[in-house]
Design a protein around this motif. Structure first.
Motif, PDB file in Angstrom:
ATOM      1  N   SER A  70       0.835  -1.204   0.000  1.00 39.97           N
ATOM      2  CA  SER A  70       0.000   0.000   0.000  1.00 39.97           C
ATOM      3  C   SER A  70       0.870   1.254   0.000  1.00 39.97           C
ATOM      4  CB  SER A  70      -0.923   0.005   1.215  1.00 39.97           C
ATOM      5  OG  SER A  70      -1.840  -1.066   1.154  1.00 39.97           O
ATOM      6  N   TYR A  71       1.939   1.230   0.778  1.00 35.16           N
ATOM      7  CA  TYR A  71       2.861   2.368   0.794  1.00 35.16           C
ATOM      8  C   TYR A  71       3.505   2.571  -0.571  1.00 35.16           C
ATOM      9  CZ  TYR A  71       7.135   5.022   1.707  1.00 35.16           C
ATOM     10  OH  TYR A  71       8.155   5.936   1.656  1.00 35.16           O
ATOM     11  N   LEU A  72       3.885   1.490  -1.227  1.00 37.43           N
ATOM     12  CA  LEU A  72       4.513   1.606  -2.547  1.00 37.43           C
ATOM     13  C   LEU A  72       3.556   2.227  -3.557  1.00 37.43           C
ATOM     14  CD1 LEU A  72       6.382  -1.831  -2.686  1.00 37.43           C
ATOM     15  CD2 LEU A  72       7.378   0.437  -2.289  1.00 37.43           C
ATOM     16  N   VAL A  73       2.275   1.850  -3.485  1.00 40.35           N
ATOM     17  CA  VAL A  73       1.280   2.449  -4.382  1.00 40.35           C
ATOM     18  C   VAL A  73       1.097   3.927  -4.048  1.00 40.35           C
ATOM     19  CG1 VAL A  73      -1.176   2.478  -4.983  1.00 40.35           C
ATOM     20  CG2 VAL A  73       0.074   0.304  -4.910  1.00 40.35           C
ATOM     21  N   SER A  74       1.035   4.252  -2.757  1.00 34.03           N
ATOM     22  CA  SER A  74       0.910   5.647  -2.337  1.00 34.03           C
ATOM     23  C   SER A  74       2.070   6.482  -2.862  1.00 34.03           C
ATOM     24  CB  SER A  74       0.855   5.713  -0.808  1.00 34.03           C
ATOM     25  OG  SER A  74       0.944   7.046  -0.343  1.00 34.03           O
ATOM     26  N   GLU A 204      -6.475  14.863 -12.229  1.00 31.82           N
ATOM     27  CA  GLU A 204      -5.390  14.391 -11.369  1.00 31.82           C
ATOM     28  C   GLU A 204      -5.644  12.957 -10.916  1.00 31.82           C
ATOM     29  OE1 GLU A 204      -3.277  15.454  -7.073  1.00 31.82           O
ATOM     30  OE2 GLU A 204      -5.387  15.905  -7.433  1.00 31.82           O
ATOM     31  N   GLU A 205      -6.892  12.662 -10.569  1.00 34.85           N
ATOM     32  CA  GLU A 205      -7.233  11.321 -10.087  1.00 34.85           C
ATOM     33  C   GLU A 205      -7.111  10.291 -11.203  1.00 34.85           C
ATOM     34  OE1 GLU A 205     -10.253  13.236  -6.771  1.00 34.85           O
ATOM     35  OE2 GLU A 205     -11.023  12.471  -8.685  1.00 34.85           O
ATOM     36  N   LEU A 206      -7.574  10.656 -12.402  1.00 31.51           N
ATOM     37  CA  LEU A 206      -7.434   9.752 -13.547  1.00 31.51           C
ATOM     38  C   LEU A 206      -5.961   9.512 -13.866  1.00 31.51           C
ATOM     39  CD1 LEU A 206     -10.215  11.169 -15.891  1.00 31.51           C
ATOM     40  CD2 LEU A 206     -10.215   8.916 -14.790  1.00 31.51           C
ATOM     41  N   ALA A 207      -5.153  10.565 -13.793  1.00 27.57           N
ATOM     42  CA  ALA A 207      -3.725  10.422 -14.059  1.00 27.57           C
ATOM     43  C   ALA A 207      -3.078   9.510 -13.034  1.00 27.57           C
ATOM     44  CB  ALA A 207      -3.048  11.793 -14.053  1.00 27.57           C
ATOM     45  N   GLY A 208      -3.524   9.594 -11.775  1.00 29.07           N
ATOM     46  CA  GLY A 208      -2.973   8.726 -10.746  1.00 29.07           C
ATOM     47  C   GLY A 208      -3.292   7.267 -11.001  1.00 29.07           C
ATOM     48  N   ILE A 209      -4.537   6.977 -11.347  1.00 29.44           N
ATOM     49  CA  ILE A 209      -4.925   5.596 -11.646  1.00 29.44           C
ATOM     50  C   ILE A 209      -4.122   5.075 -12.830  1.00 29.44           C
ATOM     51  CG2 ILE A 209      -6.836   4.098 -12.338  1.00 29.44           C
ATOM     52  CD1 ILE A 209      -8.713   6.205 -11.027  1.00 29.44           C
ATOM     53  N   ARG A 210      -3.956   5.910 -13.847  1.00 31.64           N
ATOM     54  CA  ARG A 210      -3.198   5.516 -15.040  1.00 31.64           C
ATOM     55  C   ARG A 210      -1.732   5.253 -14.696  1.00 31.64           C
ATOM     56  NH1 ARG A 210      -4.629   9.564 -17.665  1.00 31.64           N
ATOM     57  NH2 ARG A 210      -6.622   8.668 -18.368  1.00 31.64           N
ATOM     58  N   THR A 211      -1.188   6.042 -13.778  1.00 32.34           N
ATOM     59  CA  THR A 211       0.204   5.847 -13.349  1.00 32.34           C
ATOM     60  C   THR A 211       0.407   4.465 -12.743  1.00 32.34           C
ATOM     61  OG1 THR A 211       0.622   8.209 -12.984  1.00 32.34           O
ATOM     62  CG2 THR A 211       1.971   6.647 -11.726  1.00 32.34           C
ATOM     63  N   ILE A 212      -0.531   4.043 -11.919  1.00 29.23           N
ATOM     64  CA  ILE A 212      -0.413   2.722 -11.295  1.00 29.23           C
ATOM     65  C   ILE A 212      -0.548   1.627 -12.346  1.00 29.23           C
ATOM     66  CG2 ILE A 212      -1.373   1.150  -9.586  1.00 29.23           C
ATOM     67  CD1 ILE A 212       0.066   3.683  -8.490  1.00 29.23           C
ATOM     68  N   LEU A 213      -1.521   1.755 -13.236  1.00 25.89           N
ATOM     69  CA  LEU A 213      -1.725   0.737 -14.272  1.00 25.89           C
ATOM     70  C   LEU A 213      -0.482   0.590 -15.140  1.00 25.89           C
ATOM     71  CD1 LEU A 213      -3.564  -1.253 -15.742  1.00 25.89           C
ATOM     72  CD2 LEU A 213      -4.446   0.679 -17.081  1.00 25.89           C
ATOM     73  N   GLU A 214       0.067   1.682 -15.584  1.00 19.79           N
ATOM     74  CA  GLU A 214       1.257   1.628 -16.434  1.00 19.79           C
ATOM     75  C   GLU A 214       2.474   1.155 -15.652  1.00 19.79           C
ATOM     76  OE1 GLU A 214       1.452   5.588 -17.969  1.00 19.79           O
ATOM     77  OE2 GLU A 214      -0.218   5.301 -19.382  1.00 19.79           O
ATOM     78  N   GLY A 215       2.528   1.482 -14.376  1.00 22.64           N
ATOM     79  CA  GLY A 215       3.673   1.084 -13.563  1.00 22.64           C
ATOM     80  C   GLY A 215       3.738  -0.403 -13.295  1.00 22.64           C
ATOM     81  N   LEU A 216       2.609  -1.100 -13.444  1.00 21.68           N
ATOM     82  CA  LEU A 216       2.605  -2.543 -13.185  1.00 21.68           C
ATOM     83  C   LEU A 216       3.463  -3.302 -14.188  1.00 21.68           C
ATOM     84  CD1 LEU A 216      -1.145  -3.149 -12.242  1.00 21.68           C
ATOM     85  CD2 LEU A 216       0.841  -2.991 -10.728  1.00 21.68           C
ATOM     86  N   ASP A 217       3.698  -2.721 -15.348  1.00 23.99           N
ATOM     87  CA  ASP A 217       4.555  -3.358 -16.351  1.00 23.99           C
ATOM     88  C   ASP A 217       6.013  -2.936 -16.206  1.00 23.99           C
ATOM     89  OD1 ASP A 217       2.502  -4.802 -17.588  1.00 23.99           O
ATOM     90  OD2 ASP A 217       1.936  -3.078 -18.829  1.00 23.99           O
ATOM     91  N   GLY A 218       6.312  -2.161 -15.173  1.00 23.82           N
ATOM     92  CA  GLY A 218       7.675  -1.671 -14.984  1.00 23.82           C
ATOM     93  C   GLY A 218       8.154  -1.836 -13.558  1.00 23.82           C
ATOM     94  N   GLY A 219       8.787  -0.783 -13.057  1.00 21.44           N
ATOM     95  CA  GLY A 219       9.399  -0.850 -11.744  1.00 21.44           C
ATOM     96  C   GLY A 219       8.424  -1.074 -10.611  1.00 21.44           C
ATOM     97  N   LEU A 220       7.248  -0.447 -10.684  1.00 20.72           N
ATOM     98  CA  LEU A 220       6.272  -0.630  -9.609  1.00 20.72           C
ATOM     99  C   LEU A 220       5.833  -2.085  -9.526  1.00 20.72           C
ATOM    100  CD1 LEU A 220       4.393   0.449  -7.401  1.00 20.72           C
ATOM    101  CD2 LEU A 220       2.723   0.984  -9.200  1.00 20.72           C
ATOM    102  N   GLY A 221       5.574  -2.695 -10.684  1.00 28.12           N
ATOM    103  CA  GLY A 221       5.167  -4.096 -10.686  1.00 28.12           C
ATOM    104  C   GLY A 221       6.225  -4.990 -10.068  1.00 28.12           C
ATOM    105  N   GLU A 234      -2.659  -9.150 -10.773  1.00 28.80           N
ATOM    106  CA  GLU A 234      -3.552  -9.158 -11.935  1.00 28.80           C
ATOM    107  C   GLU A 234      -4.851  -8.425 -11.617  1.00 28.80           C
ATOM    108  OE1 GLU A 234      -5.740 -12.321 -14.985  1.00 28.80           O
ATOM    109  OE2 GLU A 234      -4.592 -13.055 -13.262  1.00 28.80           O
ATOM    110  N   ALA A 235      -5.404  -8.679 -10.427  1.00 28.49           N
ATOM    111  CA  ALA A 235      -6.640  -8.012 -10.024  1.00 28.49           C
ATOM    112  C   ALA A 235      -6.428  -6.506  -9.879  1.00 28.49           C
ATOM    113  CB  ALA A 235      -7.147  -8.604  -8.713  1.00 28.49           C
ATOM    114  N   LEU A 236      -5.258  -6.095  -9.408  1.00 33.09           N
ATOM    115  CA  LEU A 236      -4.943  -4.673  -9.290  1.00 33.09           C
ATOM    116  C   LEU A 236      -5.012  -4.005 -10.655  1.00 33.09           C
ATOM    117  CD1 LEU A 236      -3.878  -2.109  -7.934  1.00 33.09           C
ATOM    118  CD2 LEU A 236      -1.581  -3.116  -8.000  1.00 33.09           C
ATOM    119  N   GLY A 237      -4.423  -4.628 -11.653  1.00 36.41           N
ATOM    120  CA  GLY A 237      -4.473  -4.072 -12.996  1.00 36.41           C
ATOM    121  C   GLY A 237      -5.884  -3.988 -13.538  1.00 36.41           C
ATOM    122  N   LEU A 238      -6.670  -5.030 -13.312  1.00 38.19           N
ATOM    123  CA  LEU A 238      -8.054  -5.034 -13.794  1.00 38.19           C
ATOM    124  C   LEU A 238      -8.883  -3.954 -13.097  1.00 38.19           C
ATOM    125  CD1 LEU A 238      -8.705  -8.894 -13.993  1.00 38.19           C
ATOM    126  CD2 LEU A 238      -8.368  -7.305 -15.908  1.00 38.19           C
TER     127      LEU A 238
END
Length: 264
Positions: A70-74, A204-221, A234-238
């Motif tokens: 949760s902290y990493l997502v924050s 801003e909120e949409l950009a934040g959600i998009r940041t997490i989705l895109e990050g799952l294929d990179g360093g955040l994932g 997988e559920a997080l991405g969905l």
């Protein structure tokens, strides 16, 4: 944009790495073993894995791991919802370590008022009865900081956003705590922050959600994979995809529990 989270000059995890953790006391109101501890002169919350109590819908435990995730997502969002958190070693073994936040007790971001008497700047959530059988309403403030927390909870599938898990600062910033019941692969959102249901997300909120989705294929994932299962990721991405597709704060699904109990 609202007030940003207070900046931390350096990582408490790094600064305390060579110092012994000392327990100051135990938080007896917590359902799992939770201690107030110090590392040097800084106070932290310490939740040893050995003190976790598995729940029927989180039978595998791993609550400390979900708190770190949760902290990493924050941090990836840049919203500072979760105080600095890591998996560390304490007197009772490995566990979650989180910077202790001293909240402003004069501020009530979530409150219970006589039925229908919603304060200015607050949003109505639900009505009920108090211990004296009086009709009351639960409401929360309508602020960008709390909206960001609500979006964070949707992303992480937080099953335990109680009023007491919102920590207000005088600056207007709002921290959240107790994120062990997150990232379940099934819908589990249980929160008292339903006031914006049906309203469109901000840019801003949409950009934040998009940041997490895109990050799952990179360093955040890669970071999250150390703490969450493949099905959780997988559920997080969905979830992120669904939130972006809908573009609005979801409405409660009344075929399941959507309010944590007790709400405070």
């Amino acid at each position: 944009m609202g007030d940003p989270a207070p900046e931390v000059e350096h990582s408490a995890a790094e600064s305390g790495a060579d110092e012994a953790m000392e327990l100051v006391g135990r938080l007896t109101t917590a359902s799992n073993a939770t201690f107030l501890a110090t590392i040097g002169e800084t106070e932290f919350v310490y939740k040893p894995i050995a003190g976790e109590r598995p729940l029927w819908d989180f039978p595998d435990g791993r609550l400390a791991h979900r708190e770190v995730a949760s902290y990493l997502v924050s941090e990836a969002l840049g919203w500072g919802v979760v105080p600095e958190t890591w998996l560390g070693e304490g007197p009772h073994g490995p566990g979650m370590v989180q910077r202790w936040i001293i909240s402003d007790e004069s501020v009530e971001p979530v409150t219970i008022v006589p039925a229908g008497e919603i304060p200015d700047g607050f949003l109505h959530v639900f009505d009920g009865y108090d211990a004296l059988d009086r009709e009351v309403s639960l409401a929360h403030e309508d602020t960008p900081a709390l909206r960001r927390m609500a979006v964070f909870d949707m992303i992480t599938n937080n099953a335990d956003r109680k009023g007491g898990h919102v920590l207000p600062l005088a600056s207007g910033h709002r921290y959240g705590c107790d994120h062990g019941l997150t990232f379940h692969e099934e819908p589990k959102l249980r929160t008292i922050l339903w006031g914006w249901q049906g309203l469109a997300f901000s840019d801003e909120e949409l950009a934040g959600i998009r940041t997490i989705l895109e990050g799952l294929d990179g360093g955040l994932g890669a970071q999250l994979a150390a703490y969450l299962s493949g099905s959780d990721l997988e559920a997080l991405g969905l979830r992120c995809e669904a939130l972006l597709a809908e573009g609005v704060f979801p409405r409660p699904e009344y075929d399941r529990h959507v309010i944590p109990w007790p709400p405070f």
